[in-house]
Write an enzyme that holds these catalytic residues in place. Sequence first.
Site, short mmCIF file in Angstrom:
data_model
loop_
_atom_site.label_atom_id
_atom_site.label_comp_id
_atom_site.label_asym_id
_atom_site.label_seq_id
_atom_site.Cartn_x
_atom_site.Cartn_y
_atom_site.Cartn_z
N ASP A 165 35.67 11.89 -31.26
CA ASP A 165 34.72 12.90 -30.77
C ASP A 165 34.13 13.55 -32.02
O ASP A 165 34.79 14.34 -32.69
CB ASP A 165 35.48 13.92 -29.91
CG ASP A 165 34.65 15.16 -29.59
OD1 ASP A 165 33.42 15.13 -29.81
OD2 ASP A 165 35.24 16.16 -29.13
N LYS B 220 25.25 17.75 -36.89
CA LYS B 220 24.95 17.02 -35.65
C LYS B 220 23.65 17.53 -35.00
O LYS B 220 22.97 16.79 -34.31
CB LYS B 220 26.14 17.20 -34.69
CG LYS B 220 26.06 16.40 -33.42
CD LYS B 220 27.40 16.49 -32.72
CE LYS B 220 27.35 16.00 -31.30
NZ LYS B 220 28.64 16.17 -30.63
N GLU C 162 30.02 12.28 -24.04
CA GLU C 162 31.18 13.17 -24.15
C GLU C 162 31.74 13.58 -22.77
O GLU C 162 32.95 13.46 -22.54
CB GLU C 162 30.83 14.41 -24.98
CG GLU C 162 30.66 14.05 -26.47
CD GLU C 162 29.89 15.08 -27.28
OE1 GLU C 162 29.61 16.18 -26.74
OE2 GLU C 162 29.55 14.79 -28.43
N ASP D 167 30.32 20.95 -20.15
CA ASP D 167 30.71 20.76 -21.55
C ASP D 167 29.86 21.66 -22.45
O ASP D 167 28.70 21.36 -22.72
CB ASP D 167 30.50 19.27 -21.90
CG ASP D 167 30.87 18.94 -23.34
OD1 ASP D 167 31.26 19.86 -24.07
OD2 ASP D 167 30.78 17.76 -23.71
#
Length: 526
Positions: A8, A70, A171, A193
């Site tokens: 992850d 990211k 994810e 999430d």
Amino acid sequence: MSHVIGIDLGTTYSCIAYLEGSQPVVIPNLEGLQTTPSVVSFTSTGERLVGTLALRQAITNPRNTIFAVKRLVGQKFASPEVQKARERLAYRLVEAPNGDVLVSLDSRSLSPQEISSMILGYLKTCAESFFGGKVTDVVVTVPAHFNDHQRQATKDAAQICGLNVQRVINEPTAAGLAYGLNTGNNGTAAVFDLGGGTFDITLLEISDGVFNVLATNGDSYLGGEDFDNRVLEWLVEDFRRETGLDLAPDKLALQRIKEAAEKAKRELSFTLETEINLPFISSDKSDSKHIRKVLTRGTLEALTADLVEKTVPHIEKALADARLGPESIGQVILVGGQTRMPMVKKKVTEFFGRVPEEHINPDEIVAMGAAVQSGILHGRVQDLVLLLDVTPHSLGIETENDGYEVIIDRNATIPTHKTKAFTTVEHNQRRVKIHVLQGESPLASLNVSLAVFELVGIEPAPAGVPQIDVTFEINADGLVQVSATDVETGRQHKIEIRPSSGLMPSEVKEIMRSLGEGEGKPGADG
Ligand code: AMP
């Protein structure tokens, strides 16, 4: 036997897991911690630090310490998101020749992919040290709503550090897999999430080992970092009011405040008030200045309520796409560290009318799900039969007058493909240009440009006579591929591709060569 690994790669923290028997287990990093800060730093002596070591010296070296890369992966420098990020980041961003964003360090510029590859390389080293042997194959997760550029850039980052990406998975889907495997529960689940930098909502149906994603939605620019920034702005404004001093240009002070803000935010998930103490944050002619401020949970909630509220339209859209109401959701799973905030839990509980599942570690479940997916690909997970995921964005082409024709709808199950016939509009036309886009706007210019595909070498013929079937495919990684066939001859048609963003395969190879095949090295690796 090769190891079954899932990673992850988070905005703020990353995690790596493997499959022990049929159970996913987190691999600790070299410091023995379950998660690793997604931070890379370059010291004045040219040493490269990754993870905790990089985070530890961020305050003294803010210009060369890279956080939250990211958020930059697969982005254009001119995009509003990157421009907004520039105002706050202590490190500098510059424009690449192709319009992508680059991180500018004192000594050189690096692409976000290269920086991500350093984090992945560190995690690879942790796994290799754990197993005492080489690790190559891996499943990597990305936010569900990542577009083609962002997915490809993540894959390139893994390749640069010598990892072979077996599959890119979403994810929340990974979290659903780990949850489903662990509990054996069937039914319709919502995975909410909210991580460090991104928000995703995914609805999936779990039925005896079949994981069928029904719909997904989200926001690449909504996450824990935004909560930290609200506290930071509040402290800076309060300091300005009290002292008349503006801390905004002082990157070092901002870095200290940001760290303190994040720490306070975390504490307020468990206590009702906390004190923020930052001695010697600034000075004027007469005196040193300090920040000493009590932040209550109530104030934090008032500062960030609209951020939590911003998740609601995304949940509503996902439910509408899946043709479901909130009452039909049987289980709600919270993923991402920011869901620990009581106000977030409360909002989710109110919306779905049910309490989210307990006993899930929101920091680790995504990596565990990635390890499960790797196990499925290796044939090591018996109880799971099938994972059916969806594409988060519609795929289409530009038409006349800035128009947009959708070829594959968002939330279509992947892998998927659609074929469309193309012809020429002029006599003896030798080329046909196809501009491929991703997005939901009816205007081509408001969608994300993926690439221009040009069908070349068309035999001279009257307008409308040549017939070329173009197949648009979205593979299991969520990546777009285009191929073309000449209908008359049945032969594959030649295509020239001009991607709008990202590294070319030759550039990835060049970077790998310069890094010595991306050998993973420990946290401090010169
Ligand atoms: P992730 O990317 O899933 O690791 O999420 C990291 C984000 O979760 C960061 O913004 C953290 O500040 C945030 N976070 C971690 N723990 C807590 C907590 N106890 N309360 C609120 N936010 C948290």
